[in-house]
Design an enzyme around this catalytic site. Structure first.
Site, mmCIF file in Angstrom:
data_model
loop_
_atom_site.group_PDB
_atom_site.id
_atom_site.type_symbol
_atom_site.label_atom_id
_atom_site.label_comp_id
_atom_site.label_asym_id
_atom_site.label_seq_id
_atom_site.Cartn_x
_atom_site.Cartn_y
_atom_site.Cartn_z
ATOM 1 N N THR A 240 -1.067 7.210 7.086
ATOM 2 C CA THR A 240 -0.886 8.280 8.073
ATOM 3 C C THR A 240 0.075 7.851 9.171
ATOM 4 O O THR A 240 0.862 8.666 9.668
ATOM 5 C CB THR A 240 -2.236 8.688 8.687
ATOM 6 O OG1 THR A 240 -2.881 7.532 9.240
ATOM 7 C CG2 THR A 240 -3.143 9.308 7.627
ATOM 8 N N HIS B 65 0.820 -1.212 0.000
ATOM 9 C CA HIS B 65 0.000 0.000 0.000
ATOM 10 C C HIS B 65 0.855 1.264 0.000
ATOM 11 O O HIS B 65 2.018 1.269 0.438
ATOM 12 C CB HIS B 65 -0.919 0.014 1.219
ATOM 13 C CG HIS B 65 -0.179 0.026 2.536
ATOM 14 N ND1 HIS B 65 0.355 1.176 3.076
ATOM 15 C CD2 HIS B 65 0.128 -0.970 3.393
ATOM 16 C CE1 HIS B 65 0.949 0.893 4.212
ATOM 17 N NE2 HIS B 65 0.837 -0.408 4.430
ATOM 18 N N ARG C 98 -6.031 0.996 3.947
ATOM 19 C CA ARG C 98 -4.856 1.517 3.245
ATOM 20 C C ARG C 98 -4.469 0.641 2.059
ATOM 21 O O ARG C 98 -3.939 1.137 1.064
ATOM 22 C CB ARG C 98 -3.683 1.691 4.211
ATOM 23 C CG ARG C 98 -3.211 0.434 4.933
ATOM 24 C CD ARG C 98 -2.251 0.839 6.049
ATOM 25 N NE ARG C 98 -1.639 -0.265 6.775
ATOM 26 C CZ ARG C 98 -2.178 -0.887 7.815
ATOM 27 N NH1 ARG C 98 -3.395 -0.538 8.228
ATOM 28 N NH2 ARG C 98 -1.532 -1.848 8.447
ATOM 29 N N ARG D 119 10.662 -6.140 14.875
ATOM 30 C CA ARG D 119 10.190 -5.739 13.546
ATOM 31 C C ARG D 119 10.495 -6.775 12.475
ATOM 32 O O ARG D 119 9.691 -7.002 11.576
ATOM 33 C CB ARG D 119 10.830 -4.416 13.117
ATOM 34 C CG ARG D 119 10.373 -3.187 13.857
ATOM 35 C CD ARG D 119 10.959 -1.927 13.223
ATOM 36 N NE ARG D 119 10.373 -1.684 11.917
ATOM 37 C CZ ARG D 119 11.040 -1.244 10.862
ATOM 38 N NH1 ARG D 119 12.339 -1.035 10.931
ATOM 39 N NH2 ARG D 119 10.425 -1.031 9.715
ATOM 40 N N GLU E 41 -1.735 -6.839 7.340
ATOM 41 C CA GLU E 41 -0.399 -6.628 7.878
ATOM 42 C C GLU E 41 -0.180 -7.543 9.085
ATOM 43 O O GLU E 41 -1.132 -8.013 9.712
ATOM 44 C CB GLU E 41 -0.244 -5.153 8.285
ATOM 45 C CG GLU E 41 1.085 -4.769 8.928
ATOM 46 C CD GLU E 41 2.292 -5.062 8.056
ATOM 47 O OE1 GLU E 41 2.637 -6.256 7.926
ATOM 48 O OE2 GLU E 41 2.889 -4.113 7.524
ATOM 49 N N ARG E 42 1.049 -7.814 9.371
ATOM 50 C CA ARG E 42 1.402 -8.524 10.603
ATOM 51 C C ARG E 42 0.893 -7.723 11.802
ATOM 52 O O ARG E 42 0.963 -6.493 11.817
ATOM 53 C CB ARG E 42 2.918 -8.658 10.672
ATOM 54 C CG ARG E 42 3.456 -9.133 11.992
ATOM 55 C CD ARG E 42 4.966 -8.990 11.999
ATOM 56 N NE ARG E 42 5.471 -9.096 13.345
ATOM 57 C CZ ARG E 42 6.704 -8.778 13.696
ATOM 58 N NH1 ARG E 42 7.553 -8.314 12.795
ATOM 59 N NH2 ARG E 42 7.097 -8.910 14.942
ATOM 60 N N GLU F 248 1.902 5.162 1.176
ATOM 61 C CA GLU F 248 2.180 5.683 2.521
ATOM 62 C C GLU F 248 0.884 5.933 3.291
ATOM 63 O O GLU F 248 -0.040 6.573 2.796
ATOM 64 C CB GLU F 248 2.960 6.993 2.419
ATOM 65 C CG GLU F 248 3.298 7.608 3.774
ATOM 66 C CD GLU F 248 3.864 9.006 3.645
ATOM 67 O OE1 GLU F 248 5.066 9.177 3.908
ATOM 68 O OE2 GLU F 248 3.098 9.934 3.256
ATOM 69 N N TYR G 27 1.167 -6.171 15.320
ATOM 70 C CA TYR G 27 2.318 -5.741 16.128
ATOM 71 C C TYR G 27 2.037 -5.709 17.627
ATOM 72 O O TYR G 27 2.826 -5.158 18.402
ATOM 73 C CB TYR G 27 2.813 -4.372 15.655
ATOM 74 C CG TYR G 27 3.807 -4.472 14.527
ATOM 75 C CD1 TYR G 27 5.114 -4.892 14.751
ATOM 76 C CD2 TYR G 27 3.435 -4.161 13.223
ATOM 77 C CE1 TYR G 27 6.023 -4.995 13.716
ATOM 78 C CE2 TYR G 27 4.341 -4.253 12.179
ATOM 79 C CZ TYR G 27 5.633 -4.669 12.432
ATOM 80 O OH TYR G 27 6.538 -4.775 11.400
#
EC number: 5.4.2.11
Length: 250
Positions: free
Chosen positions: A13, A9, A60, A114, A87-88, A11, A90
């Site tokens: 925010t 995706h 996104r 990360r 996404e993974r 960038e 976190y």
């Protein structure tokens, strides 16, 4: 020969704020929208045409895909959304600034969280308001399928069933597909396709909004892969992603 196009995706925010995002559903910035549109323009200029698109359930990625297809005059394309391309997760890091987290815990620890293959960040508490377990978009999942944290190994284990059950059969059936997803869900696919070791995957970074093309043989083994457009710019963008988790920006 088959082709597969993967796009992280544009960038977001929280990319701009240098925060850990994970499953938090943040939007694109104006730069992110421009990156997505540029991806669509690149693909159109290179003569790409698709039959089917895949994306996550996070805005996104879905909006990146829409802008790509809009630039290609293919907004009518069938699109399949899957949480497996998210996404993974976190964990307890979601929402925290990466550089500030590195100052607190050290660059080495943040790099492990990360980029290591099998070490997840600290988990969210089950009742944490940041948890997605009450989110309607995941209502059909088993409780254990909505993570409280993930390492890349966990991400690979949820992405690969979608590859094996949806994407790979579509490619073998002759469908030309494009995937708009996230840095770590794409890293999971790249690790599998390129047979990257658990240790070497630490150094792989995926830049925002640049199409990554795989040329595959009849067994879906890579013949070659490359970024469309300026390869030097793609390399610099990937290096910038790698520097995001350092206490002092590189």
């Amino acid at each position: 020969m088959y082709k597969l196009v993967l796009i992280r995706h544009g960038e977001s925010t929280w990319n701009l704020d240098n925060r850990f995002t994970g499953w938090t559903d943040v939007d694109l910035t104006e730069t992110g929208i421009a990156q997505a549109k540029n991806s669509g323009q690149l693909l159109k200029a290179e003569g790409y045409d698709f039959d089917l698109a895949y994306t996550s359930v996070l805005k996104r990625a879905t909006r990146t895909l829409w802008h790509v297809l809009d630039e290609m005059d293919q907004t009518w394309l069938p699109v399949e959304h899957s949480w497996r391309l998210n996404e993974r997760h976190y964990g307890d890091l979601q929402g925290l600034n990466k550089a500030e987290t590195a100052k607190k815990f050290g660059d080495e620890q943040v790099l492990v969280w990360r980029r290591s293959y099998d070490t997840p960040p600290p988990p969210l508490a089950a009742n944490d308001p940041r948890s997605e377990r009450s989110d309607r978009r995941y209502a059909n999942l088993l409780p254990g399928q909505v993570p409280l944290t993930e390492c890349l190994k966990d991400t690979v284990e949820r992405v690969l069933p979608f590859w094996n059950e949806a994407m790979a059969p579509a490619i073998k059936a002759g469908k030309r597909i494009v995937v708009a997803a996230h840095g770590n869900s794409i890293r999971a696919l790249v690790k599998y396709l390129d047979n990257i070791s658990d240790s070497d995957i630490v150094g792989l970074n995926i830049p925002n909004g640049i199409p990554l093309v795989y040329e595959l043989d009849e067994n879906l083994k890579p013949l070659r892969s490359y970024y469309l457009g300026d390869s030097e710019a793609a390399a610099k963008a990937a290096a910038a992603v790698g520097a995001q988790g350092k206490a002092v920006a590189a």
